[in-house]
Design an enzyme around this catalytic site. Structure first.
Site, short mmCIF file in Angstrom:
data_model
loop_
_atom_site.label_atom_id
_atom_site.label_comp_id
_atom_site.label_asym_id
_atom_site.label_seq_id
_atom_site.Cartn_x
_atom_site.Cartn_y
_atom_site.Cartn_z
N GLN A 1 15.00 -21.40 -8.47
CA GLN A 1 13.88 -22.34 -8.32
C GLN A 1 14.02 -23.52 -9.27
O GLN A 1 13.65 -24.64 -8.92
CB GLN A 1 12.55 -21.58 -8.47
CG GLN A 1 12.41 -20.56 -7.33
CD GLN A 1 11.09 -19.85 -7.25
OE1 GLN A 1 10.30 -19.89 -8.18
NE2 GLN A 1 10.86 -19.17 -6.14
N GLY B 1 0.90 -13.79 -1.56
CA GLY B 1 0.45 -12.72 -2.46
C GLY B 1 -1.01 -12.86 -2.85
O GLY B 1 -1.74 -13.73 -2.37
N ASP C 1 -5.45 -14.92 -20.61
CA ASP C 1 -5.68 -14.22 -21.88
C ASP C 1 -6.71 -14.99 -22.71
O ASP C 1 -7.58 -14.39 -23.35
CB ASP C 1 -4.36 -14.09 -22.64
CG ASP C 1 -3.27 -13.50 -21.76
OD1 ASP C 1 -3.38 -12.32 -21.42
OD2 ASP C 1 -2.35 -14.23 -21.37
N HIS D 1 3.01 -13.78 -23.02
CA HIS D 1 2.01 -13.18 -22.12
C HIS D 1 2.44 -11.73 -21.89
O HIS D 1 3.01 -11.36 -20.87
CB HIS D 1 1.93 -13.92 -20.79
CG HIS D 1 1.10 -13.16 -19.78
ND1 HIS D 1 -0.25 -12.99 -19.92
CD2 HIS D 1 1.45 -12.48 -18.67
CE1 HIS D 1 -0.69 -12.24 -18.92
NE2 HIS D 1 0.32 -11.92 -18.15
N VAL E 1 3.47 -18.59 -13.57
CA VAL E 1 2.51 -17.48 -13.65
C VAL E 1 3.25 -16.15 -13.50
O VAL E 1 2.93 -15.16 -14.16
CB VAL E 1 1.44 -17.62 -12.53
CG1 VAL E 1 0.49 -16.43 -12.53
CG2 VAL E 1 0.66 -18.92 -12.69
N ARG F 1 7.10 -5.09 -10.45
CA ARG F 1 7.73 -3.90 -11.03
C ARG F 1 7.53 -2.72 -10.08
O ARG F 1 6.41 -2.44 -9.66
CB ARG F 1 7.08 -3.58 -12.39
CG ARG F 1 7.86 -2.51 -13.16
CD ARG F 1 7.03 -2.01 -14.31
NE ARG F 1 6.95 -2.99 -15.37
CZ ARG F 1 7.55 -2.85 -16.56
NH1 ARG F 1 8.28 -1.79 -16.81
NH2 ARG F 1 7.42 -3.76 -17.49
P1 NAX Z 1 1.79 -10.14 -5.31
O1 NAX Z 1 2.83 -9.06 -5.30
O2 NAX Z 1 0.51 -9.94 -4.58
O3 NAX Z 1 2.46 -11.48 -4.75
C1 NAX Z 1 3.70 -11.93 -5.16
C2 NAX Z 1 4.31 -12.70 -4.02
O4 NAX Z 1 5.51 -13.29 -4.49
C3 NAX Z 1 4.67 -11.84 -2.80
O5 NAX Z 1 4.11 -12.39 -1.63
C4 NAX Z 1 6.18 -11.89 -2.80
O6 NAX Z 1 6.73 -11.79 -1.50
C5 NAX Z 1 6.43 -13.24 -3.42
N1 NAX Z 1 7.79 -13.46 -3.89
C6 NAX Z 1 8.67 -12.56 -4.38
N2 NAX Z 1 9.85 -13.15 -4.63
C7 NAX Z 1 9.70 -14.46 -4.30
C8 NAX Z 1 10.58 -15.57 -4.32
N3 NAX Z 1 11.84 -15.46 -4.72
N4 NAX Z 1 10.10 -16.77 -3.90
C9 NAX Z 1 8.83 -16.89 -3.47
N5 NAX Z 1 7.96 -15.86 -3.41
C10 NAX Z 1 8.39 -14.67 -3.82
O7 NAX Z 1 1.56 -10.46 -6.84
P2 NAX Z 1 0.35 -11.26 -7.53
O8 NAX Z 1 -0.73 -10.30 -7.87
O9 NAX Z 1 0.02 -12.46 -6.73
O10 NAX Z 1 1.05 -11.65 -8.92
C11 NAX Z 1 2.09 -12.59 -8.97
C12 NAX Z 1 2.72 -12.62 -10.35
O11 NAX Z 1 1.78 -13.01 -11.32
C13 NAX Z 1 3.27 -11.27 -10.83
O12 NAX Z 1 4.53 -11.48 -11.45
C14 NAX Z 1 2.28 -10.86 -11.89
O13 NAX Z 1 2.85 -9.99 -12.84
C15 NAX Z 1 1.93 -12.19 -12.48
N6 NAX Z 1 0.71 -12.29 -13.29
C16 NAX Z 1 0.73 -13.14 -14.33
C17 NAX Z 1 -0.38 -13.37 -15.11
C18 NAX Z 1 -0.35 -14.34 -16.25
O14 NAX Z 1 -1.36 -14.43 -16.95
N7 NAX Z 1 0.74 -15.08 -16.51
C19 NAX Z 1 -1.64 -12.63 -14.88
C20 NAX Z 1 -1.74 -12.03 -13.52
C21 NAX Z 1 -0.45 -11.48 -12.96
O15 NAX Z 1 -0.23 -10.19 -13.48
#
Ligand code: NAX
Length: 332
Positions: free
Chosen positions: A112, A14, A159, A187, A129, A92
């Site tokens: 996990q 991702g 944040d 968050h 994250v 989402r």
């Molecule tokens: P992406 O959609 O680009 O990447 C997510 C990846 O996770 C994809 O490659 C998907 O195939 C993979 N995935 C899904 N289910 C999985 C599983 N069971 N095991 C392993 N991999 C799996 O998202 P990205 O922009 O990289 O964001 C990832 C996450 O970070 C999202 O949930 C997003 O909401 C969250 N965030 C959290 C933040 C924080 O401050 N805590 C800020 C940034 C971001 O919004």
């Protein structure tokens, strides 16, 4: 040189991982003397994309990066893990309710957690994250009972970095002159970014931020709302969620956990609440912490105004609701 440690990144194909992996391989997180093996977990349909990421990692030609394993199987991914970035989660989709998103992710983080319990080192440091990050961290820890609860944290560092940058911009000072801005709670848009405890260095002297800003309305309203909604503002502009800054924050969080915080400074992390500041126990709540020897301590004795109290209560209530929803899903 030290023996390599196993570092896991989930969601490795991702956006966030794409920025994070370079920092890890370059030594910006675990230091220039610590070689690493990368364990890259994603889902089966992403294995082709992940292959491309592995090619790029090879092409970085960085000496600290030893073995790289791309996989869709949690067992080899988490085997002997020393540090884990749980970034992967279900995004989402249009029409999806928050509840549906939570349900899908709670199941992922249960699996996990179980895999970490079986295969990871018992001193593994796990940073969640993937959203809803706080509740995912709680669930993950619950299903890994052989690993101390303190080894699971959720990321609110993005944040915190946003809040620090906003104060520095408002005062026209360099970013490193602003210290100890706190993110309390979830968050999510209920988080409370708090500059009341923060300091800013002006002409070599450290002063409380509220005394220098001299505008409580800005601090209590504009600043708070800007930080709460910053993620949405980035999505509106970029049409994708924060990735470069999120990856940088994940690196900051883990580096401070690994090497400790600087004297007189604290950082915000989602940690399992022990009841400090009257926050309900057993939710993962972002709190100010100091870190030494890879152990965090919640900063005690900060003054909580009645305004702050009301904000803390709102975000705690949301986290209790998330926990209840997660438990309902897990009992089905
Ligand atoms: P992406 O959609 O680009 O990447 C997510 C990846 O996770 C994809 O490659 C998907 O195939 C993979 N995935 C899904 N289910 C999985 C599983 N069971 N095991 C392993 N991999 C799996 O998202 P990205 O922009 O990289 O964001 C990832 C996450 O970070 C999202 O949930 C997003 O909401 C969250 N965030 C959290 C933040 C924080 O401050 N805590 C800020 C940034 C971001 O919004």
């Amino acid at each position: 040189m030290a023996a390599p440690i196993n570092v896991v990144v989930t969601g490795a194909a991702g956006q966030i991982a794409y920025s994070l992996l370079y920092q890890l391989a370059a030594g910006s997180v675990f230091g220039p003397d610590q070689p690493i093996n990368l364990r890259l977990l994603d889902i089966e349909p992403m294995m082709g994309v992940l292959k491309g990421v592995v090619m790029e990692l090879e092409d970085l030609a960085l000496p600290l990066l030893k073995d790289v394993l791309p996989t869709a199987d949690p067992e080899p991914a988490f085997k002997d893990a020393a540090a884990v970035f749980l970034v992967g989660s279900m995004p989402r989709r249009e029409g999806m309710e928050r509840k549906d998103l939570l349900a899908a992710n709670v199941k992922i983080f249960k699996i996990q957690g179980e895999a970490l319990d079986k295969f990871a080192r018992k001193d593994v440091k796990v940073l969640v994250v993937g959203n809803p990050a706080n509740t995912n961290a709680l669930i993950c820890s619950h299903y890994a009972p052989s690993i101390p609860k303190e080894n699971f944290t959720a990321m609110t560092r993005l944040d915190q970095n946003r809040a620090q940058a906003a104060i520095a911009a408002r005062l026209g000072v360099a970013i490193d002159k602003v210290k100890n801005v706190i993110i309390w709670g979830n968050h999510s848009s209920t988080q409370y970014p708090d500059a009341a405890q923060a300091t800013v260095e002006v002409n070599g002297t450290s002063k409380p931020v509220p005394e220098v800003v001299k505008d409580d309305k800005w601090l209590n309203e504009v600043f708070v709302e800007t930080i709460q909604k910053r993620g949405a503002a980035v999505i509106a502009a970029r049409k994708m969620s924060s990735a470069m800054s999120a990856a940088k924050a994940a690196g900051d969080h883990m580096r401070d956990w690994w090497f400790g915080t600087k004297p007189g400074q604290y950082v915000s992390m989602g940690v399992v609440s022990d009841g400090s500041y009257g926050i309900p126990k057993d939710i993962v709540f972002s709190l100010p912490v100091t870190i030494q020897n890879k152990q965090y301590k919640i900063v005690q004795g900060l003054n909580i105004s009645s305004f702050a109290r009301s904000k803390l209560d709102i975000t705690a209530k949301e986290l209790e609701e998330e926990r209840a929803e997660a438990n309902t899903v897990l009992q089905q």
